[in-house]
Design a protein around this motif. Structure first.
Motif, short mmCIF file in Angstrom:
data_model
loop_
_atom_site.label_atom_id
_atom_site.label_comp_id
_atom_site.label_asym_id
_atom_site.label_seq_id
_atom_site.Cartn_x
_atom_site.Cartn_y
_atom_site.Cartn_z
N VAL A 67 8.23 -64.93 54.67
CA VAL A 67 7.65 -63.63 54.33
C VAL A 67 7.24 -63.64 52.87
O VAL A 67 7.85 -64.34 52.04
N ARG A 68 6.21 -62.89 52.55
CA ARG A 68 5.73 -62.84 51.17
C ARG A 68 6.63 -61.92 50.35
O ARG A 68 6.83 -60.75 50.67
N LEU A 69 7.19 -62.47 49.28
CA LEU A 69 8.01 -61.69 48.36
C LEU A 69 7.38 -61.78 46.97
O LEU A 69 7.20 -62.88 46.44
N SER A 70 7.07 -60.65 46.38
CA SER A 70 6.42 -60.66 45.07
C SER A 70 7.44 -60.93 43.98
O SER A 70 8.64 -60.70 44.14
N TRP A 71 6.94 -61.38 42.85
CA TRP A 71 7.82 -61.58 41.70
C TRP A 71 8.41 -60.26 41.23
O TRP A 71 9.52 -60.22 40.70
N VAL A 72 7.66 -59.17 41.41
CA VAL A 72 8.19 -57.84 41.05
C VAL A 72 9.47 -57.56 41.83
O VAL A 72 10.46 -57.05 41.27
N THR A 73 9.48 -57.90 43.10
CA THR A 73 10.68 -57.70 43.92
C THR A 73 11.85 -58.52 43.40
O THR A 73 12.98 -58.01 43.26
N LEU A 74 11.62 -59.78 43.09
CA LEU A 74 12.70 -60.65 42.61
C LEU A 74 13.25 -60.17 41.28
O LEU A 74 14.48 -60.09 41.10
N PHE A 75 12.37 -59.84 40.36
CA PHE A 75 12.82 -59.39 39.04
C PHE A 75 13.46 -58.00 39.12
O PHE A 75 14.40 -57.71 38.36
N SER A 76 12.98 -57.14 40.00
CA SER A 76 13.56 -55.80 40.12
C SER A 76 15.03 -55.87 40.52
O SER A 76 15.88 -55.15 39.97
N LYS A 77 15.36 -56.76 41.47
CA LYS A 77 16.75 -56.86 41.89
C LYS A 77 17.61 -57.48 40.79
O LYS A 77 18.73 -56.99 40.52
N ALA A 78 17.13 -58.53 40.14
CA ALA A 78 17.88 -59.13 39.05
C ALA A 78 18.08 -58.14 37.91
O ALA A 78 19.17 -58.06 37.31
N TYR A 79 17.05 -57.38 37.59
CA TYR A 79 17.08 -56.35 36.55
C TYR A 79 18.11 -55.27 36.90
O TYR A 79 18.91 -54.85 36.04
N ALA A 80 18.12 -54.83 38.16
CA ALA A 80 19.07 -53.81 38.59
C ALA A 80 20.51 -54.32 38.53
O ALA A 80 21.42 -53.60 38.08
N LEU A 81 20.74 -55.55 38.98
CA LEU A 81 22.09 -56.12 38.93
C LEU A 81 22.58 -56.24 37.49
O LEU A 81 23.75 -55.95 37.19
N ALA A 82 21.69 -56.65 36.58
CA ALA A 82 22.06 -56.73 35.17
C ALA A 82 22.34 -55.36 34.59
O ALA A 82 23.23 -55.20 33.74
N SER A 83 21.61 -54.34 35.06
CA SER A 83 21.81 -52.98 34.57
C SER A 83 23.14 -52.41 35.01
O SER A 83 23.75 -51.61 34.28
N ILE A 84 23.61 -52.80 36.18
CA ILE A 84 24.93 -52.37 36.63
C ILE A 84 26.01 -52.98 35.73
O ILE A 84 26.99 -52.35 35.37
N GLU A 85 25.81 -54.23 35.34
CA GLU A 85 26.79 -54.94 34.52
C GLU A 85 26.74 -54.48 33.06
O GLU A 85 27.79 -54.31 32.42
N VAL A 86 25.54 -54.27 32.53
CA VAL A 86 25.37 -53.82 31.15
C VAL A 86 25.06 -52.33 31.20
O VAL A 86 23.90 -51.93 31.37
N ALA A 87 26.08 -51.51 31.06
CA ALA A 87 25.97 -50.07 31.31
C ALA A 87 24.96 -49.37 30.41
O ALA A 87 24.38 -48.35 30.78
N GLU A 88 24.71 -49.93 29.22
CA GLU A 88 23.77 -49.28 28.29
C GLU A 88 22.39 -49.10 28.91
O GLU A 88 21.66 -48.17 28.56
N LEU A 89 22.01 -49.98 29.84
CA LEU A 89 20.69 -49.89 30.46
C LEU A 89 20.58 -48.74 31.45
O LEU A 89 19.49 -48.41 31.89
N ARG A 90 21.73 -48.13 31.81
CA ARG A 90 21.71 -46.98 32.73
C ARG A 90 21.92 -45.65 32.00
O ARG A 90 22.22 -44.65 32.62
N ARG A 91 21.75 -45.67 30.70
CA ARG A 91 21.94 -44.46 29.91
C ARG A 91 20.61 -43.81 29.54
O ARG A 91 19.61 -44.49 29.37
#
Length: 281
Positions: A67-91
């Protein structure tokens, strides 16, 4: 006769162009949302952290996926996971009536989407909900709806707001920023992603009203130049660097592992799970 017709057509085209160039044109609803974002972004004090990230293995599994997966999809999930770990990004910074912040429990990644609407190029903003708990296929499915489904359906609120008077739109932004911070993640996003890598160019310092924003460039020798902008009122350099390093880590681990599994499966996902996710904090 063909030569005369061509000359006549050229003169006609020049006349039309001259008429357009010789007038002052009013900025209409097609630019309203962009102007609002620029207005809000001017108040945010972003600074960038950047690095090369090796994506050669990730790109190989992406090509092998059924299936076609865009780079936006891949980076969005990595970005979200990092944001959960680094709480400042969710402020969110709240300036009124005194400086303070609100921290969301979950992430929503705002993605800039260019669409053709009423014979004009228009910029809209899709919200990828809770990528940290979604599969890549589910995130791609939601992204595809923003890029392919009828604009009146997926961007209805943005179309309506673009026709409102400027002072009403500005009041709406002020209300969401100062009075309803708990709704801000759902309505605006916790972070944003804007890229032009598909056109072979970089978009490193794009405006964003959010606490952080991610961009990446085209692949060069198996690597991508990735930029994370952060609001210095809430995020210091060390936390920003940690967040970018965690994005790299998740690309090389969770995202690569999921892509590898997809390359070995049929890539089928149900749509009912898209409606489920964490509630607002």
């Amino acid at each position: 006769m063909d030569e005369n017709a061509n000359r006549e057509s050229a003169r006609s085209s020049q006349g039309t162009c001259s008429e357009q160039n010789g007038k002052v044109h009013r900025l209409g609803p097609d630019r309203a949302n962009v102007l609002d974002v620029l207005e809000q972004s001017s108040r945010v004090h972003h600074f960038p952290v950047e690095k090369w990230i090796d994506v050669e293995k990730l790109a190989a599994f992406r090509r092998a996926s059924k299936v076609r997966l865009s780079w936006v999809t891949l980076f969005s999930k990595a970005y979200a996971l990092a944001s959960i770990e680094v709480a400042e990004l969710r402020r969110f910074y709240i300036p009124f009536p005194w400086p303070r912040y609100f921290q969301s429990r979950y992430t929503v990644i705002s993605v800039a989407v260019n669409r053709q609407y009423q014979d004009r190029e228009r910029l809209f903003f899709g919200r990828l909900r809770w990528p940290e708990v979604r599969s890549l296929l589910q995130i791609q499915q939601e992204l595809d709806s923003y890029t392919n489904d009828p604009i009146e359906q997926v961007f209805r609120q943005q179309l309506l707001s673009s026709h409102l008077p400027r002072f009403i739109r500005r009041f709406g932004w002020w209300w969401r920023t100062n009075i309803q911070p708990s709704e801000r993640a759902r309505r605006l996003g916790t972070g944003s992603l804007s890229v032009l890598a598909g056109q072979g160019v970089y978009n490193r310092r794009h405006p964003s009203p959010l606490t952080s924003s991610l961009s990446y460039g085209p692949i060069e020798d198996g690597r991508m130049w990735v930029t994370l902008q952060c609001d210095h009122r809430l995020v210091d350099g060390s936390a920003a660097a940690q967040a970018l390093n965690r994005i790299e880590y998740y690309l090389h681990s969770v995202i690569t592992d999921e892509l590898e599994k997809l390359s070995q499966s049929n890539g089928i996902v149900g749509t009912d799970t898209l409606a489920k996710g964490p509630e607002a904090a």
